[in-house]
Scaffold this motif. Structure first.
Motif, short mmCIF file in Angstrom:
data_model
loop_
_atom_site.label_atom_id
_atom_site.label_comp_id
_atom_site.label_asym_id
_atom_site.label_seq_id
_atom_site.Cartn_x
_atom_site.Cartn_y
_atom_site.Cartn_z
N GLY A 15 58.75 22.42 65.59
CA GLY A 15 57.44 21.90 65.94
C GLY A 15 57.62 20.74 66.91
O GLY A 15 58.18 20.91 67.98
N GLU A 16 57.18 19.56 66.48
CA GLU A 16 57.30 18.38 67.35
C GLU A 16 58.50 17.52 66.96
O GLU A 16 58.79 16.52 67.58
N THR A 32 63.68 27.59 64.74
CA THR A 32 63.43 26.44 65.60
C THR A 32 63.52 26.89 67.05
O THR A 32 64.01 27.98 67.34
N LEU A 58 63.89 22.03 68.61
CA LEU A 58 62.68 21.46 68.05
C LEU A 58 62.16 22.29 66.87
O LEU A 58 62.18 23.52 66.91
N LEU A 100 60.00 12.25 66.75
CA LEU A 100 59.14 13.08 67.58
C LEU A 100 59.67 13.11 69.02
O LEU A 100 60.45 12.25 69.42
N VAL A 101 59.21 14.10 69.78
CA VAL A 101 59.66 14.20 71.17
C VAL A 101 59.25 12.94 71.94
O VAL A 101 60.00 12.43 72.79
N ALA A 102 58.07 12.41 71.61
CA ALA A 102 57.62 11.20 72.30
C ALA A 102 58.53 10.02 72.01
O ALA A 102 58.71 9.15 72.86
#
Lengths: 413, 170
Positions: A53-54, A29, A51, A393-395
């Motif tokens: 990925g996302e 990660t 993280l 998710l990061v968002a």
């Protein structure tokens, strides 16, 4: 520098080894830095993200970038001068900070507050709560790409700040609420200004709701995101709208009424879900409840003095100085040496827009506080981020962070 | 004192040998450091003190024994009660067992107390500074830590002070 010369600056795992998963050590990660300069961190908050990925595996908040040593500074000032520092704590809620500090001083000194001062304090603090929630709502919309809400919210906040300017001469750092009462009585224009706000604001809340509450673009990003259970919330010390969105009906205004909150008829909005949308709805409903409180307090605003007549703590009115020797002595003593407090320690808490805002105040019998500790709600509310962002998710982190409503001045002190 | 609170305090007095102070309607219970974990667990599990409102410390320097008090402010939502536990800590090697496994919020509050007062919490999962920079020397909220200030420079001592200033000179 050309693109090929860029090297990805990875964060060394070393100091954070006990906080991240084993996969970060092997490099599976990625550790990513977010902030302290980032438009969505609402100030100078740094987040260390692990993280996959996302997907967020771990989010570790790193605070202290706005640490100004307010607690230490207050120890070096007299009680009255120290109050100026508390405006700077949670800069979205200066009047609430004033109130909580003054309540601690009054509790320690055994001072009474007149009914008119109590009612005015309630009106001002509730206006402040609305102003704070408006900044939150604007930033929440902005983080979720609803720019216009931000502009509308700041338009209405401006009306409230104008009222503060009217009563105290300052828009933000008011220091208007003083130990034993208020700085001075409100001017005659005050009632009309607040009534004007009461008239326009209910429709404006409907407008915000029309823009956001059923907007599918918003719902997709907030419903079911960042779920928090009531047990976790309490264990993490979450208070305020964040706790009420998990179904716990705990509001210090209702549970331990202060400043005559027991006279007003209002509801404590709660939701069961504990997600980002629930936190949003609770705050929107709080806007309406605050309006109800302001209207009731204004309708039965008692006449009379706004300051306690205990001259050992409250300076005499200017008019007495010319005729009374005692008034002159008190004036001189209070503005030079300050007042001395009985020896002891108190903890006094109020419901700020963000949760339980507590002051631990200890006196050694002198004119300066021996120890002031601020139990700031954002400090605990933020810690929950590492729990509720896991697997999102990061968002979504942006939406969750916006819904927690942190103020960095409140966290770092 | 509230009847319900009186019963709880009585149990603490019997079980943990706590002493009691009352001031302005607030109840402060003084405990030994060895008893604090049991007392917190007891209060949380048996009496619904599920919220650790705050955890902080006071420095009574130059008094050495005890130099510090570590303060636990507890709130019971179900019974609407408040209780303050205070743990006296000595000046040499100030140490208190951690409460981070009882209340998650104690994790960050204990880091703050360590950062500001240099009181160590034994068994803390993440004993780092929290507000001050990692390489900071000293613990700012201790009473023997001076409040920093800048010396005013006048013509007669301008150069003398300038030499001591930490910025880079040409």
């Amino acid at each position: 520098m050309t693109m090929s010369e860029y090297v990805l600056q990875e964060i060394p795992v070393g100091p954070y080894k006990h906080l991240v998963s084993e996969r970060a050590v092997t490099g599976e990660t990625m550790l990513l830095n977010m902030g302290p300069q980032h438009p969505s961190t609402h100030g100078v908050l740094r987040l260390l993200l692990e993280l996959d990925g996302e997907i967020i595996v771990n989010a570790i908040p790193d605070i202290g970038f706005l640490h100004t040593g307010i607690e230490k500074n207050m120890e070096a000032k007299t009680y009255l001068k120290a109050e100026v520092m508390c405006d700077r704590l949670d800069y979205m809620n200066p009047l609430g900070n004033n109130l909580s500090y003054c309540m601690a001083v009054e509790k320690l000194a055994g001072l009474d507050v007149t009914p008119r001062a109590q009612a005015l304090r309630v009106i001002l603090v509730e206006l402040q709560r609305i102003a704070s929630h408006l900044v939150w709502l604007g930033a929440f919309g902005l983080d979720l790409a609803a720019m216009s809400v931000f502009l509308y919210c700041f338009r209405e906040r401006e009306v409230i700040l104008d009222i503060f300017e009217l009563v105290s001469g300052q828009r933000m750092m008011t220091t208007y609420i003083r130990p034993g009462g208020l700085w001075r009585d409100v001017p005659v224009e005050f009632e009309a200004a607040v009534r004007n706000f009461l008239k326009i604001f209910p429709k404006r809340i409907d407008e915000y709701e029309a823009l956001l509450s059923k907007n599918p673009l918003l719902l997709d990003r907030v419903v079911g995101i960042g779920k928090l259970s009531a047990e976790d919330a309490l264990s993490y010390g979450v208070t305020g709208p964040g706790l009420r969105a998990c179904g716990v009906e705990w509001d210090l205004r209702k549970a331990r009424p202060y400043m005559g909150y027991e006279q007003y008829d209002f509801r404590v909005p709660t939701r069961k879900e504990g997600d980002t949308y629930a936190r949003y709805i609770v705050r929107i409903e709080e806007l309406r409840e605050s309006l109800k409180i302001i209207e009731q307090a204004l309708n039965k605003l008692p006449m009379g003095p706004v300051n306690s007549d205990n001259r050992k703590f409250v300076p005499p009115p200017r008019s007495e100085l010319g005729t009374s020797m005692e008034a002159l002595i008190h004036h001189f003593k209070l503005w030079t040496e300050g007042f001395s407090m009985p020896k002891g320690a108190v903890y006094s808490a109020v419901e700020s827009p963000r949760g339980e805002l507590g002051v631990y105040l200890e006196s050694d019998g002198g004119p300066k506080p021996y120890r002031v500790h601020w139990r700031t709600p954002s400090f605990d509310n933020l810690s929950v981020i590492s729990l509720i962002t896991k697997g999102h998710l990061v968002a979504d982190l942006i939406a969750i962070l916006a819904s927690i409503d942190i103020v960095l001045g409140d966290i770092d002190r | 004192m509230d009847n319900k609170l009186e019963k709880i305090v009585q149990v603490l007095q019997e079980k943990a040998g706590a002493t009691l102070e009352e001031f302005r309607g607030e109840v402060h219970v003084l405990l030994d450091a060895g008893q604090i974990v049991d007392a917190l667990t007891f209060l949380r599990d048996e009496h619904g003190f599920s919220l650790l409102s705050t955890l902080t410390a006071v420095d009574y320097w130059p008094q050495a024994e005890p130099r510090f008090h570590v303060i636990y402010q507890l709130t019971s939502l179900t019974q609407n009660l408040s209780l303050q536990l205070r743990v006296p800590v000595g000046a040499s090697q100030p140490k208190v067992p951690t409460a981070a496994h009882i209340f998650t919020s104690a994790n960050r509050r204990e880091r703050e107390v360590y950062d500001m007062f240099g009181i160590e919490f034994e068994g803390h999962p993440d004993p780092r500074r929290i507000l001050m920079p990692e390489d900071w020397q000293g613990h700012p909220l201790r009473k023997d830590y001076p409040l920093g200030y800048e010396e005013p420079q006048f013509t007669f001592n301008f150069e003398e002070i300038d030499l001591r200033k930490p910025y880079v000179k040409e």
